[in-house]
Design an enzyme around this catalytic site. Structure first.
Site, PDB file in Angstrom:
ATOM      1  N   HIS A   1       0.836  -1.188   0.000  1.00  0.00           N
ATOM      2  CA  HIS A   1       0.000   0.000   0.000  1.00  0.00           C
ATOM      3  C   HIS A   1       0.876   1.246   0.000  1.00  0.00           C
ATOM      4  O   HIS A   1       0.660   2.169  -0.756  1.00  0.00           O
ATOM      5  CB  HIS A   1      -0.929  -0.014   1.210  1.00  0.00           C
ATOM      6  CG  HIS A   1      -1.840   1.165   1.245  1.00  0.00           C
ATOM      7  ND1 HIS A   1      -1.590   2.268   2.023  1.00  0.00           N
ATOM      8  CD2 HIS A   1      -2.975   1.417   0.567  1.00  0.00           C
ATOM      9  CE1 HIS A   1      -2.567   3.146   1.825  1.00  0.00           C
ATOM     10  NE2 HIS A   1      -3.405   2.654   0.951  1.00  0.00           N
ATOM     11  N   HIS A   2       1.876   1.254   0.852  1.00  0.00           N
ATOM     12  CA  HIS A   2       2.849   2.337   0.800  1.00  0.00           C
ATOM     13  C   HIS A   2       4.201   1.848   1.300  1.00  0.00           C
ATOM     14  O   HIS A   2       4.285   0.809   1.968  1.00  0.00           O
ATOM     15  CB  HIS A   2       2.380   3.566   1.592  1.00  0.00           C
ATOM     16  CG  HIS A   2       2.575   3.479   3.080  1.00  0.00           C
ATOM     17  ND1 HIS A   2       1.542   3.459   3.981  1.00  0.00           N
ATOM     18  CD2 HIS A   2       3.698   3.411   3.836  1.00  0.00           C
ATOM     19  CE1 HIS A   2       2.011   3.378   5.211  1.00  0.00           C
ATOM     20  NE2 HIS A   2       3.330   3.342   5.159  1.00  0.00           N
TER      21      HIS A   2
ATOM     22  N   GLN B   1       9.990   0.915   5.584  1.00  0.00           N
ATOM     23  CA  GLN B   1       8.712   0.419   6.095  1.00  0.00           C
ATOM     24  C   GLN B   1       7.799   0.089   4.912  1.00  0.00           C
ATOM     25  O   GLN B   1       7.633   0.931   4.020  1.00  0.00           O
ATOM     26  CB  GLN B   1       8.038   1.493   6.951  1.00  0.00           C
ATOM     27  CG  GLN B   1       6.673   1.082   7.486  1.00  0.00           C
ATOM     28  CD  GLN B   1       5.921   2.264   8.088  1.00  0.00           C
ATOM     29  OE1 GLN B   1       5.561   3.209   7.399  1.00  0.00           O
ATOM     30  NE2 GLN B   1       5.691   2.210   9.386  1.00  0.00           N
TER      31      GLN B   1
ATOM     32  N   HIS C   1       3.895  -1.123   4.039  1.00  0.00           N
ATOM     33  CA  HIS C   1       2.533  -1.358   4.552  1.00  0.00           C
ATOM     34  C   HIS C   1       1.866  -2.375   3.636  1.00  0.00           C
ATOM     35  O   HIS C   1       1.633  -2.083   2.463  1.00  0.00           O
ATOM     36  CB  HIS C   1       1.774  -0.021   4.554  1.00  0.00           C
ATOM     37  CG  HIS C   1       0.325  -0.142   4.890  1.00  0.00           C
ATOM     38  ND1 HIS C   1      -0.590   0.855   4.600  1.00  0.00           N
ATOM     39  CD2 HIS C   1      -0.386  -1.130   5.501  1.00  0.00           C
ATOM     40  CE1 HIS C   1      -1.794   0.476   5.008  1.00  0.00           C
ATOM     41  NE2 HIS C   1      -1.700  -0.725   5.554  1.00  0.00           N
TER      42      HIS C   1
ATOM     43  N   HIS D   1       0.671  14.494   5.102  1.00  0.00           N
ATOM     44  CA  HIS D   1       0.177  13.299   5.795  1.00  0.00           C
ATOM     45  C   HIS D   1      -0.861  13.680   6.846  1.00  0.00           C
ATOM     46  O   HIS D   1      -0.618  14.539   7.686  1.00  0.00           O
ATOM     47  CB  HIS D   1       1.341  12.568   6.471  1.00  0.00           C
ATOM     48  CG  HIS D   1       0.919  11.420   7.340  1.00  0.00           C
ATOM     49  ND1 HIS D   1       0.412  10.251   6.829  1.00  0.00           N
ATOM     50  CD2 HIS D   1       0.903  11.265   8.683  1.00  0.00           C
ATOM     51  CE1 HIS D   1       0.108   9.426   7.824  1.00  0.00           C
ATOM     52  NE2 HIS D   1       0.402  10.018   8.964  1.00  0.00           N
TER      53      HIS D   1
ATOM     54  N   HIS E   1      -4.456  11.388   8.791  1.00  0.00           N
ATOM     55  CA  HIS E   1      -5.197  10.138   8.737  1.00  0.00           C
ATOM     56  C   HIS E   1      -6.508  10.461   8.024  1.00  0.00           C
ATOM     57  O   HIS E   1      -6.502  11.270   7.111  1.00  0.00           O
ATOM     58  CB  HIS E   1      -5.343   9.536  10.138  1.00  0.00           C
ATOM     59  CG  HIS E   1      -3.999   9.267  10.787  1.00  0.00           C
ATOM     60  ND1 HIS E   1      -3.830   8.938  12.096  1.00  0.00           N
ATOM     61  CD2 HIS E   1      -2.754   9.308  10.260  1.00  0.00           C
ATOM     62  CE1 HIS E   1      -2.542   8.773  12.355  1.00  0.00           C
ATOM     63  NE2 HIS E   1      -1.868   8.994  11.255  1.00  0.00           N
TER      64      HIS E   1
ATOM     65  N   MET F   1      -3.237  13.036  12.454  1.00  0.00           N
ATOM     66  CA  MET F   1      -1.929  13.668  12.338  1.00  0.00           C
ATOM     67  C   MET F   1      -2.079  14.804  11.348  1.00  0.00           C
ATOM     68  O   MET F   1      -2.937  14.755  10.470  1.00  0.00           O
ATOM     69  CB  MET F   1      -0.885  12.682  11.820  1.00  0.00           C
ATOM     70  CG  MET F   1      -0.353  11.747  12.875  1.00  0.00           C
ATOM     71  SD  MET F   1       1.101  10.915  12.239  1.00  0.00           S
ATOM     72  CE  MET F   1       1.460   9.848  13.611  1.00  0.00           C
TER      73      MET F   1
HETATM   74 CU    CU Z   1      -0.288   2.452   3.501  1.00  0.00          CU
HETATM   75 CU    CU Z   2       0.184   9.148  10.836  1.00  0.00          CU
END
Ligand code: CU
Ligand code: CU
Length: 346
Positions: free
Chosen positions: A77-78, A155, A157, A226, A228, A297
């Site tokens: 996803h990311h 990272q 996702h 960014h 949510h 966020m």
């Molecule tokens: Cu993601």
């Molecule tokens: Cu966040």
């Protein structure tokens, strides 16, 4: 005569060969390509965030000049690439879900991407089949020797895991383009953000601003936003002599990658940088700033380079956010572009 001609052409060929040879010898600035990939992990549940580190050779400085993603949106996803002073874990792979709320199956250790209290910054973000990102000519992120970035942590996702049900594994990741040739223009990231809360059933403006007081000229070239799920618009600004110039503005629910700026004019000592996230809550409860999906966020990342020397010492521009801080309450700010800061271009 013929002899002389032959001599001349022989000489010129020799000369060309020497030049070609010399220019090849001068290619330590050739760009290498380092595969930074997940070590064939098996994502065992949906919405999993996995991290993997690399320790950078601390006897040399390297300059990262480009990021070439090796992933498809069917799998990842990311992906985020963190520059860290220390990794969040000693393990080769760990669970680093910032949105993880309850994780009962501790197949992987749970930790943040970078070590607690260690230098940490996001230097690349990928989502939705974004193409590779090349930094401007002659610009690079310095890592390794005498850089605060001693580790890179990636990272990934994994939102959906249907294709892993048969036991297959994943090696999503990023090919890092780098050079050992010292580059004068170092890249950096300034992260603007807020604390605070979004009241129930309301539109709230989460705002921050900082004055750049270091004696440096910075050349911004990309931004990332960014939030949510409550974010509607995030905009970033440069304020000079009461005049507001839009740096970048974006719908945070679109892929959260680095995009080119509206305005790449340099930011000077004494300029103010400011960001606003316009949030819309239809929730019956208060939403606080925090790391999980239940929280919010408000972040605006500004990627820039400096002509010489190190990037800004200042890595963050964080404010209290609502209800404590608003641009309106800030006596250093006038002529606030209230509408434009909450408006989308499309
Ligand atoms: Cu993601
Ligand atoms: Cu966040």
């Amino acid at each position: 005569m013929i002899e002389a001609f032959h001599m001349v052409s022989f000489l010129s060929i020799l000369l060309i060969l020497i030049i070609v040879h010399a220019s090849q010898a001068l290619i330590p600035n050739a760009v290498g390509r380092f595969p930074f990939l997940m070590p064939n992990v098996h994502p065992y549940r949906p919405e999993l965030y996995l991290c993997t580190p690399i320790r950078i050779d601390y006897t040399n400085s390297y300059f990262i000049v480009g990021f070439e993603p090796n992933a498809t949106m069917n799998t990842a996803h990311h992906m985020l690439l963190y520059g860290c002073g220390a990794p969040g874990s000693e393990k080769p792979v760990w669970n680093c879900g910032e949105m993880a709320s309850s994780d009962e199956d501790y197949v992987h250790e749970v930790a943040s991407p970078c070590g607690q209290g260690a230098h940490s910054q996001i230097i690349y973000a990928w989502a939705r089949d974004a193409p590779k990102l090349e930094l401007p000519e002659g610009v690079g992120f310095k890592v390794g020797k005498d850089s605060p970035i001693q580790y890179l942590v990636m990272q990934v996702h994994y939102a959906h895991i249907h294709k892993f049900r048969d036991g297959s594994t994943d090696d999503s990741g990023i090919f890092l383009h780098y050079t050992k040739q010292p580059l004068h223009k170092q890249a950096g990231v300034l992260l603007l953000g807020t604390g605070g809360l979004v009241p129930p059933m309301s539109v709230e403006k989460m705002e921050t601003s900082c004055t750049i007081d270091e004696d440096k000229l910075i050349h911004p070239f990309a931004f990332r936003v960014h939030t949510h799920s409550l974010g509607k618009v995030v905009s970033g600004w440069r304020v000079r002599d009461g005049k507001w110039t839009l740096l970048g503005r974006r719908d945070p629910l679109k892929p959260q990658m680095f995009y080119p700026l509206n305005n790449t004019e340099p930011i000077r000592t004494g300029d103010t940088v400011a960001a606003r996230c316009t949030m819309l809550s239809n929730r019956k409860r208060i939403t606080f700033i925090g790391a999980t999906n239940e929280d919010e966020m408000c972040n605006f990342y500004l990627m820039y380079y400096v002509d010489s020397g190190e990037p800004l010492m200042q890595k963050y521009c964080f404010g209290y956010g609502p209800p404590k801080y608003y641009w309106m309450k800030d006596e250093n700010l006038q002529n606030i572009p209230d509408e434009e800061a909450s408006q989308l271009d499309e």
